[in-house]
Design a protein around this motif. Structure first.
Motif, PDB file in Angstrom:
ATOM      1  N   TYR A  41      10.291   1.248  27.627  1.00 32.67           N
ATOM      2  CA  TYR A  41      10.239   2.115  28.808  1.00 32.67           C
ATOM      3  C   TYR A  41       8.905   1.930  29.531  1.00 32.67           C
ATOM      4  N   LYS A  75       8.683  -1.701  31.021  1.00 25.63           N
ATOM      5  CA  LYS A  75       9.503  -1.868  32.225  1.00 25.63           C
ATOM      6  C   LYS A  75       8.871  -1.170  33.413  1.00 25.63           C
ATOM      7  N   ASN A  76       8.297   0.002  33.178  1.00 24.25           N
ATOM      8  CA  ASN A  76       7.659   0.702  34.285  1.00 24.25           C
ATOM      9  C   ASN A  76       6.474  -0.083  34.833  1.00 24.25           C
ATOM     10  N   VAL A 133       7.996  -3.134  36.786  1.00 25.32           N
ATOM     11  CA  VAL A 133       8.668  -2.743  38.024  1.00 25.32           C
ATOM     12  C   VAL A 133       7.689  -2.735  39.191  1.00 25.32           C
ATOM     13  N   GLU A 172      11.393  12.290  37.272  1.00 28.07           N
ATOM     14  CA  GLU A 172      11.748  11.622  36.011  1.00 28.07           C
ATOM     15  C   GLU A 172      11.135  12.370  34.822  1.00 28.07           C
ATOM     16  N   LEU A 202      15.751  16.948  28.929  1.00 29.26           N
ATOM     17  CA  LEU A 202      16.513  16.317  27.852  1.00 29.26           C
ATOM     18  C   LEU A 202      15.949  16.679  26.481  1.00 29.26           C
ATOM     19  N   PHE A 239      12.418  16.075  25.597  1.00 29.17           N
ATOM     20  CA  PHE A 239      11.131  15.456  25.260  1.00 29.17           C
ATOM     21  C   PHE A 239      10.017  16.467  25.491  1.00 29.17           C
ATOM     22  N   ILE A 265      16.912   7.452  34.754  1.00 30.01           N
ATOM     23  CA  ILE A 265      15.627   6.754  34.730  1.00 30.01           C
ATOM     24  C   ILE A 265      15.864   5.349  35.283  1.00 30.01           C
ATOM     25  N   VAL A 268      14.332   2.533  35.433  1.00 24.51           N
ATOM     26  CA  VAL A 268      13.993   1.285  34.730  1.00 24.51           C
ATOM     27  C   VAL A 268      14.838   1.081  33.472  1.00 24.51           C
ATOM     28  N   LEU A 269      15.712   2.033  33.180  1.00 24.77           N
ATOM     29  CA  LEU A 269      16.541   1.890  31.983  1.00 24.77           C
ATOM     30  C   LEU A 269      17.992   1.626  32.379  1.00 24.77           C
ATOM     31  N   THR A 270      18.704   0.862  31.547  1.00 20.53           N
ATOM     32  CA  THR A 270      20.117   0.587  31.808  1.00 20.53           C
ATOM     33  C   THR A 270      20.932   1.845  31.538  1.00 20.53           C
ATOM     34  N   GLU A 289      20.822   2.679  27.935  1.00 22.05           N
ATOM     35  CA  GLU A 289      19.523   3.228  27.512  1.00 22.05           C
ATOM     36  C   GLU A 289      19.331   4.651  28.026  1.00 22.05           C
ATOM     37  N   LEU A 341      18.860   8.139  25.580  1.00 21.15           N
ATOM     38  CA  LEU A 341      17.597   8.895  25.576  1.00 21.15           C
ATOM     39  C   LEU A 341      17.599  10.168  24.726  1.00 21.15           C
ATOM     40  N   TYR A 354      21.807  -1.387  35.664  1.00 21.64           N
ATOM     41  CA  TYR A 354      20.738  -0.446  36.005  1.00 21.64           C
ATOM     42  C   TYR A 354      21.258   0.526  37.060  1.00 21.64           C
ATOM     43  N   ARG A 397      25.207  11.015  29.507  1.00 20.32           N
ATOM     44  CA  ARG A 397      23.927  11.395  28.907  1.00 20.32           C
ATOM     45  C   ARG A 397      23.943  12.867  28.486  1.00 20.32           C
TER      46      ARG A 397
END
Ligand SMILES: Nc1ncnc2c1ncn2[C@@H]1O[C@H](COP(=O)(O)OP(=O)(O)OP(=O)(O)O)[C@@H](O)[C@H]1O
Ligand SMILES: [Mg+2]
Lengths: 387, 233
Positions: A7, A10-11, A14, A286, A293, A295, B100, B102-104, B107, B111, B143, B159
């Motif tokens: 994660y 990738k960030n 990007v 995000e 979720l 976290f 998100i 950047v995640l598929t 993915e 989460l 993505y 999700r």
């Protein structure tokens, strides 16, 4: 379980441009720091490592360097007879020496630079036990022959074996190159004592006397004896201390270098901070979503710290690559006590590289701390409401 | 029957401090939701619909009142415990999908499972199952930007259900979608309610969407109108 490393990676990928720019900034800082560390390391090694712990360097009282010291031959005999001097093959380990300075043309510096010439007897060579001849042979008595230190051989014009150097009353044949393990002697030219005395018309007045004591207690006693002998007007310094004092001439260079590095480091910290603040702001929703979720604020903090760390590690890597070509590069620094130049190498030891990467990480962690903390502390509601 | 109460909110008040003003988002709200119900919340903008949902989801706390969800008094939970509780018991669906980028798809769906003790293998299986339920088995490695809005929202639903929570909260899930995609989403939600026994609380502005629910409740100026009250104008 924290957010996966992919994660963070990738960030970073990007937003390639921002990532690269920031990393490059950090990289330049690391490069400057590594350059300075290499320089300071080389200098310290060249000056500090010189000297034997049992050696006493006797000079005229209050002389800052051998170059300005004067000792006459009678004083030398008087020193030779003092107790506590180590013997070698039935001979006391005492080396009367002459040190003068000449100007030699140097590669890429036509004006030349000052170089120390040291005239010394065979015992003087035997007393410097860590040096070895890496090319050619030693000078023979009665011949106009010299042995040059390896820095001289590399950095000066016509200073290799087989070449002729012109100084004093004529030409001198270079017959050997000595390696003194990157100490100050690597930047000197050595010649027979009597040869130099004749050439420079200094039969009676020498520069210094190097004496090896038989043990540390005798060393102290010898030092006292020399100081107490009012007629001589001499003083003995431990050879190690003498070269240590010379290191001080490198202090301004070190200070300036570290000063520049610190300023750049602060700048890079802010660059990393700016990048991370932008990342946190862009990803507010995000972050809110991840919190919904389940976290925790802690894992958000960790994620952004890791991201900042990865960013700065990339910077550290760039920095190391930038200075890699400098490795082993030789340079010299003028010494205002001996009026001569001491050569040294840029040495990129694993420790220095590790220091550079560690330094980059610290910049990343410091730069990331406030943005990451902000991200972790923002309430979920306000994070979600941001666009 | 008491044991089947999923949501029990009593005398809920929520105030926000905005500069010098107090904004009242919720007042005197009493709400009970039975297990297996599909409740739609409607009301004008600013009437407190989202605020109510956030409190039930343990995302926010009321200023006053009591709220029990699945028999648990949410006000007793500390910050960290609230996060764990959300992860275990709540599936939340946003109007703006909130994937998100950047995640598929896979993915993204995985989460919430990162916070469980499931193995990598099990996580992958659960994610595949959830994506299958929303009909996106063939889009797992795409993505978000490679998906349509409707597909993105279906990933978001996957999700929300991947850790098998008993409650699904949806805040205007069709608000950003065209009619057809909206219909697909509503069909999926209905199925989750009917076939999988999920209790669903959905905020919506769309009367057509609300018709999929078993019950519609109206909010006005922070107050929950009595059940069965006529639809306000
Ligand atoms: N974080 C906040 N800070 C300040 N005021 C808030 C906050 N969240 C909500 N409010 C206010 O509380 C009131 C209720 O907001 P809420 O978002 O619950 O309404 P809503 O019914 O969901 O509206 P919409 O249909 O526009 O989404 C509004 O007046 C809103 O401005
Ligand atoms: Mg709302």
């Amino acid at each position: 379980m924290p957010l996966p490393l992919s994660y963070n990676l990738k960030n970073l990928t990007v937003r390639k441009t921002t990532t690269l720019m920031t990393a490059l900034g950090i990289g330049l800082t690391v490069a400057v720091l590594l350059g300075i560390l290499a320089l300071v390391g080389g200098l310290d090694k060249a000056l500090q490592a010189t000297g034997h712990p049992l050696h006493l360097l006797v000079m005229r009282k209050n002389s800052l360097s051998e170059l300005v010291s004067q000792i006459n031959r009678e004083a030398v005999s008087s020193i030779r007879n003092k107790p506590g001097i180590q013997q070698l093959d039935g001979e006391p380990m005492v080396s009367p020496e002459i040190v003068t300075v000449i100007n030699l043309p140097r590669h890429n510096s036509p004006d030349g630079a000052n170089v120390n010439i040291r005239g010394l007897p065979p015992m003087g060579i035997r007393m410097r036990s860590n040096l070895k001849l890496i090319e050619g042979r030693w000078f023979r008595p009665g011949q106009r022959e010299v042995v040059v230190g390896k820095s001289i051989a590399r950095r000066y014009v016509n200073a290799g074996v087989g070449d002729r150097l012109r100084f004093g009353r004529g030409d001198w044949n270079v017959v050997g190159v000595l390696d003194a393990g990157n100490t100050a002697f690597d930047s000197e030219i050595w010649v027979g004592l009597n040869q130099l005395a004749t050439d420079s018309n200094r039969m009676e007045v020498l520069s210094s006397v190097l004496v090896r004591a038989s043990d540390p207690v005798s060393l102290q006693a010898l030092q006292n004896a020399v100081a107490d002998d009012q007629r001589l007007y001499l003083e003995g310094k431990r050879e190690v201390d003498y070269y240590l004092e010379q290191t001080n001439s490198a202090e301004p260079v070190k200070f300036l270098g570290i000063f520049v590095a610190v300023i750049m480091a602060v700048g890079s910290c802010f660059a990393a901070m700016n990048t991370m603040y932008a990342a946190v702001a862009r990803r507010a929703r995000e972050i809110g979503t991840l919190r919904v979720l389940g976290f925790s604020g802690g894992s958000i903090l960790l994620a952004f710290m890791i991201e900042s760390l990865l960013l700065s590690l990339l910077g550290g890597l760039i920095g190391v690559l930038l200075v890699l070509p400098l490795h082993g590069l030789e340079s010299g620094i003028g010494n205002n006590l001996t009026f001569s130049e001491t050569g040294f190498d840029f040495r990129l030891s694993p420790a220095i590289v590790a220091a550079g990467v560690g330094f980059a990480s610290i910049m990343g962690l410091l730069g990331g701390l406030l943005p990451a903390r902000g991200a972790a502390r923002e309430s979920i509601l306000s994070a979600l409401r941001e666009l | 029957m008491v044991n089947d109460l999923v949501v029990e909110a009593t005398d809920l008040h929520k105030e926000f401090q905005r500069d010098a003003f107090q904004v009242i988002a919720l007042q005197d709200v009493h709400l009970t939701v039975q297990k297996g119900e599909f409740v739609a919340f409607m009301g004008p903008s600013g009437s407190g619909k989202s605020s109510l949902l956030y409190i039930i989801a343990a995302i926010d706390r009321p200023t006053r009142g009591r709220v029990k969800v699945l028999g648990r008094d949410l006000l007793q939970l500390k910050e960290r415990a609230m996060a764990d509780w959300r992860n275990e018991n709540i599936g939340f669906i946003f109007q703006t999908f909130n994937l998100i980028p950047v995640l598929t798809a896979r993915e993204n769906v995985e989460l919430p499972l990162l916070l469980t003790h499931l193995s990598r293998q099990e996580r992958a299986e659960h994610a595949a199952t959830a994506l299958g339920l929303v009909g996106l088995s063939d889009r797992m490695d795409h993505y978000p930007r490679q998906l349509s809005g409707g597909q993105e929202q279906r990933v978001a639903i996957a999700r929300a259900i991947v850790s098998d929570p008993s409650i699904i909260l949806a805040d205007e899930p069709t608000g950003d979608l065209d009619a057809q995609s909206a219909q697909e989403i509503l069909t999926i939600l209905s199925r989750l309610n009917r076939d999988h026994g999920k209790t669903i609380l959905m905020v919506t502005h769309d009367p057509h969407a609300a018709r999929h629910a078993s019950k519609i409740r109206y909010l006005e100026k922070g107050q929950l109108l009595p059940e069965g009250a006529p639809q306000p104008e």
